[in-house]
Design a protein around this motif. Sequence first.
Motif, PDB file in Angstrom:
ATOM      1  N   GLU A 129     -50.192   0.828 -57.488  1.00 29.60           N
ATOM      2  CA  GLU A 129     -51.328   1.707 -57.086  1.00 29.60           C
ATOM      3  C   GLU A 129     -52.348   1.699 -57.796  1.00 29.60           C
ATOM      4  N   LYS A 130     -52.092   1.823 -59.457  1.00 28.60           N
ATOM      5  CA  LYS A 130     -53.038   1.927 -60.286  1.00 28.60           C
ATOM      6  C   LYS A 130     -53.669   0.770 -60.731  1.00 28.60           C
ATOM      7  N   ARG A 131     -53.521  -0.509 -60.138  1.00 32.07           N
ATOM      8  CA  ARG A 131     -54.047  -1.717 -60.479  1.00 32.07           C
ATOM      9  C   ARG A 131     -54.677  -2.243 -59.328  1.00 32.07           C
ATOM     10  N   THR A 132     -55.353  -3.308 -59.552  1.00 31.07           N
ATOM     11  CA  THR A 132     -56.119  -3.865 -58.477  1.00 31.07           C
ATOM     12  C   THR A 132     -56.077  -5.439 -58.284  1.00 31.07           C
TER      13      THR A 132
END
Lengths: 508, 314
Positions: A129-132
Amino acid sequence: MRLDRRAFLSAAAAVALAGCASQPTGGTTSTQPRRGGRLRAAFAGGGAQESLDPHLANLFLEASRSKAMFDKLADYGTDVSIVPRLASRWESDAELSTWRITLREAAFHDGKPVRAADVLHSYARIADEKRTFRAKANLALIDLKNSRAVGDRTVEFRLKRPYAEFPNVLAAFGAYIVPEGADEFARPVGSGPFTFGSFQPGRSLLVRRNPDYWDGAPYVDELEYLIANEESARVNAVLGGQADYAHDLTPATARTHEAGGRMSIIRLSNSGMQAFAMKVDRPPFDDPQLRKAMFLLADRSQLIDSVLGGAGQVGNDLFGKDYLYYAADIPQRTPDLEQAKWLIGKAGATGLQIQLDTSAAASGFLEAASVFADQARQAGLEVSAKVGNKDTYWADVLNKGTICCYRSGAMPIETHLSQRLLTNSTTNATKWARPEFDALYDQAVASPDEARRREIYQDMQRTLHAEGGFLIWGFADWLLGTSPRLRGVANAPANTLDWARFDKVWLG
Amino acid sequence: MNLARYAVRRVLLGVAQVVAVASLVFVLTEALPGDAAVVLAGDIPDEERIAQLRAALELDRPAVERWADWLAGLAHGDLGVSLVSGRPVTGVLADGLPPTLVLAGLTLLLLVPLAVGAGVIAAVRQGGPLDRALTTVTVGLYSIPEFALGVVLVAVFAVRLGWFPPTAVGAPPNLLEQPALLVLPLVVLLARPVCSISRLVRAGMVDALNSGYAAHARRLGLSPWRVRLAHALPNALAPGVQQLARTTDWLLGGVIVVESVFVIPGLGTLLNDSVSARDIPVIQALCVVFATTTVVVNLAADLGAYRLVPGSAR
């Protein structure tokens, strides 16, 4: 569902194609693959900012590097069907919401086997969730909390909803398998055909032959990726013997060197979709008559000749020519200026001023905009090209403007539909949003029956062809230059398995 | 005012100039369309993804705050990390510095003897065929932009004749290990300054040779070369030296062009890449490097002048 007939056939086709490609591309000597040597491949790069993290791969260079050192569970065949790679087979339950993947016997470069736990770690990393990471959207459908390893070589994926095209996810751009716990890639360890040697960001990456590769060891001993952002520098590097492979040439260069004998030109047909994207939710292109007029006034052959230097084929306003599920029986559109003028008049748009957004974000965009503006003018529309910033072009045209230049690399037709043409698609550049179209898509991917899916995809393509916002005027060949001693380069669209793949080529 | 106080004043002024330049560049980069998040998103400009990238890169913080943080870091010699790769900026700079230093250093090293030699010979043979030939070549060469000259040289001497490598693609990190690589880039970098400086030396030399003191020296029976080199040349050099100082500034720009033609991964290439990627920490660090170089070069020139010019002249 076992690894089905289609997947098997496409795998066979890929093998056959690799076989065809084994013919020398330029020279006359023996076609027998030879072992040894260092292959040097020149690509445009990302400068000192480059990373070897395969999940960050964004550029063509990074995609090729990732494929040299890592594997995906599956990949795109030459017709963009799904070819098994680390996954030797896949089967789903009757509801299509649990998929069981069997891994082949393969090992990472440190000798450890590729296990289910590695697959789960890799996918969890991409979907974090925290990465792209780029493939995150593709993997969004997987319910990773409830997915699990069933033994070392079987993964059971739970999906959030039934999804017949799950193998497309396994092949998604950037969905590489890294060892469990890996989060740092200064010295990458993968399961691919080449092992890490040395890396200087923005300059070169040296990798070595992995003698134990599951798909057969590469012919070349070493492979070096070199960076040259200017096309002329890549060409000169090949002509001067500094490189054996130059990625991404222009048609003008290809014509200059085609007959010269110092460099072989290889055409990867059907590599890049070329289009104009009209936004269907706002004036003037919310009027289907005007969209139809645009389809009819486009002189596609002229665009191919002047923008692509003849290196391409005309499009029929549909994505994925010759790919699996492509609606090939819809008749090809031909220019009809009279009909277009009549439609423009009927839509009350004669003399209408239209701004066509373009930029140097992709080669040929500026030329395409000016050629098309001329064509539109002949039909009575005052189209003018507006050149935007190339670095931010894609974000700029997503929601703004009414018509823009657009291009796409290879991906399955289903992926194109789901990422660009559904109401909640994240990169819907034509703002095509129709509940009944979304419903058709949901039906297709929830259907275990392949024939039924094909039928629905054909329906959806008929709708897009008649009323959609994509004016897809052509499919560009991707042009490569190789030194005469490089053999076995396959003719595969950019972004598919056999494109920029160096474990099956050799130096003659 | 003694030399030390003058130097301290100039150093403080130089630091202020560097900070001002870097801050101005910060403002200009902020004004560029899009930020690193948008550029990183590339052809998948998913809004949610861009927002996440922006948060991860801390681009959602106010510009003033980021600028203040950067200044504070700079005070400690901390240049931050690259937005795109996450590597420390000092490491990124250290990778790009050697090729640029090699190119600029060798250019300056070759420039002085070449330019002075050509100027002196032309002046001595004033009006002769050699002078006319040199004049034609220098004026012609000066009018060719670096980029065009580079492309032509590569086409002729690298691709057609195969004498030199056409690019530095695949070169070792230390360019000096493969001197053949450096020949064409150096020719391009030298072409214009050699022309301008040798023209100035020639003009100064012609004046000096026609002057009374040169005639006097000749009447005293000194050998022609002694007159030329020991008496006329020093007076002819002054304008050339000023031009040389300006050339040092120019070199940084010329190097950017040459690096792009010959694919040399130095600071120029780095600047290009960082601007397209909106990698602000790297851009700012480069500006600090370029600004510092310029300030230091000018400071050195001024200090030299201060030392040389007699106090009464001030």
